[in-house]
Design an enzyme around this catalytic site. Structure first.
Site, mmCIF file in Angstrom:
data_model
loop_
_atom_site.group_PDB
_atom_site.id
_atom_site.type_symbol
_atom_site.label_atom_id
_atom_site.label_comp_id
_atom_site.label_asym_id
_atom_site.label_seq_id
_atom_site.Cartn_x
_atom_site.Cartn_y
_atom_site.Cartn_z
ATOM 1 N N ARG A 1 5.348 6.837 13.102
ATOM 2 C CA ARG A 1 4.649 5.887 13.956
ATOM 3 C C ARG A 1 5.211 5.906 15.368
ATOM 4 O O ARG A 1 4.477 5.841 16.347
ATOM 5 C CB ARG A 1 4.788 4.469 13.387
ATOM 6 C CG ARG A 1 4.043 4.266 12.104
ATOM 7 C CD ARG A 1 4.513 3.024 11.387
ATOM 8 N NE ARG A 1 5.923 3.156 11.021
ATOM 9 C CZ ARG A 1 6.575 2.324 10.228
ATOM 10 N NH1 ARG A 1 5.966 1.271 9.740
ATOM 11 N NH2 ARG A 1 7.833 2.527 9.933
ATOM 12 N N HIS B 1 -1.090 3.139 6.292
ATOM 13 C CA HIS B 1 -0.995 4.099 5.177
ATOM 14 C C HIS B 1 -2.367 4.725 4.902
ATOM 15 O O HIS B 1 -2.480 5.943 4.730
ATOM 16 C CB HIS B 1 -0.540 3.398 3.884
ATOM 17 C CG HIS B 1 0.856 2.867 3.880
ATOM 18 N ND1 HIS B 1 1.160 1.586 3.458
ATOM 19 C CD2 HIS B 1 2.044 3.436 4.202
ATOM 20 C CE1 HIS B 1 2.464 1.398 3.532
ATOM 21 N NE2 HIS B 1 3.031 2.498 3.982
ATOM 22 N N LYS C 1 15.264 -0.651 -2.105
ATOM 23 C CA LYS C 1 14.964 -1.754 -1.180
ATOM 24 C C LYS C 1 14.976 -3.094 -1.905
ATOM 25 O O LYS C 1 14.939 -3.139 -3.133
ATOM 26 C CB LYS C 1 13.589 -1.537 -0.550
ATOM 27 C CG LYS C 1 13.549 -0.363 0.396
ATOM 28 C CD LYS C 1 12.172 -0.240 1.016
ATOM 29 C CE LYS C 1 12.108 0.948 1.953
ATOM 30 N NZ LYS C 1 10.744 1.149 2.457
HETATM 31 O O1 PNS Z 1 8.169 5.014 3.106
HETATM 32 P P1 PNS Z 1 9.365 4.625 2.308
HETATM 33 O O2 PNS Z 1 9.078 3.448 1.474
HETATM 34 O O3 PNS Z 1 10.579 4.443 3.186
HETATM 35 O O4 PNS Z 1 9.624 5.872 1.325
HETATM 36 C C1 PNS Z 1 10.878 6.427 1.086
HETATM 37 C C2 PNS Z 1 10.770 7.568 0.039
HETATM 38 C C3 PNS Z 1 10.159 7.075 -1.259
HETATM 39 C C4 PNS Z 1 9.922 8.694 0.595
HETATM 40 C C5 PNS Z 1 12.210 8.099 -0.210
HETATM 41 O O5 PNS Z 1 13.056 7.019 -0.456
HETATM 42 C C6 PNS Z 1 12.306 9.097 -1.359
HETATM 43 O O6 PNS Z 1 11.776 10.179 -1.303
HETATM 44 N N1 PNS Z 1 13.022 8.696 -2.426
HETATM 45 C C7 PNS Z 1 13.213 9.510 -3.600
HETATM 46 C C8 PNS Z 1 14.658 9.958 -3.755
HETATM 47 C C9 PNS Z 1 14.909 11.250 -3.031
HETATM 48 O O7 PNS Z 1 14.244 12.253 -3.235
HETATM 49 N N2 PNS Z 1 15.931 11.259 -2.148
HETATM 50 C C10 PNS Z 1 16.301 12.439 -1.390
HETATM 51 C C11 PNS Z 1 15.495 12.578 -0.109
HETATM 52 S S1 PNS Z 1 16.464 12.126 1.239
#
Ligand code: PNS
Length: 164
Positions: free
Chosen positions: A93, A19, A43
């Site tokens: 990645r 990160h 999660k």
């Molecule tokens: O890296 P991560 O932890 O998998 O992050 C996931 C994240 C936070 C980027 C994603 O779950 C998110 O943007 N959640 C907010 C809800 C949202 O906007 N959903 C619609 C996009 S598909």
């Protein structure tokens, strides 16, 4: 003057060197980067509270003048609009990340066509590093010292000792 503000969203439970590598790369190409922690992630229960994660990221990015840390709930695109951000930064990645990232980027584009998703690759040495693996390995006594910032390793030690 045209300035670009980007949001780097995630759960960051915990922040890894992968990160951090991406944050440093992103901060070089946008004017302002906001690392944004999702507050109500679906999660499994997080290891670190949101405020612990804010503290760790704030400390680890203190040397980067154009990076700030925030938290958000709800739709990422709504948060981007609230913040006046025009881009979302995400790391890829390996090919296995691509499908999920592509779907998210397309959904976000559908919801907010004015916001672009920027994909960047972390350094090769971090391509296998994920927060989930770090937690698993650390809890089983593995050495993660080269994969997370020292301040995260300290917090992991304290957290795991408290759980025992
Ligand atoms: O890296 P991560 O932890 O998998 O992050 C996931 C994240 C936070 C980027 C994603 O779950 C998110 O943007 N959640 C907010 C809800 C949202 O906007 N959903 C619609 C996009 S598909």
């Amino acid at each position: 003057m045209h300035t670009v503000k980007a949001i780097y969203p995630g759960t960051f439970d915990p922040l890894t060197n992968g990160h951090l590598d991406l944050i440093a790369r992103g901060a070089k190409i946008v004017d302002h980067l906001v690392v944004a922690i999702l507050r109500n992630a679906e999660k499994a229960p997080p290891l670190f509270t949101v405020s612990e994660r804010v503290e760790m990221i704030t400390e680890a990015t203190a040397g980067l003048g154009n990076v700030s840390v925030a938290t958000f709930d709800g739709l990422l695109v709504d948060f981007c609009r609230e913040q006046g951000a025009t881009a979302v930064l995400r790391g890829i990645r390996a090919v296995s990340d691509y499908e999920y990232e592509f779907q998210m980027a397309m959904m976000n584009r559908k919801l907010a066509p004015e916001i672009e998703t920027l994909f960047m690759m972390p350094a090769e040495k971090y391509t296998y590093v994920s927060s989930r693996l770090i937690k698993g390995v650390f809890e089983l006594g593995g050495d993660v010292s080269s994969l997370v910032p020292p301040l995260v390793e300290e917090r992991l030690k304290a957290k795991v000792a408290r759980q025992k």
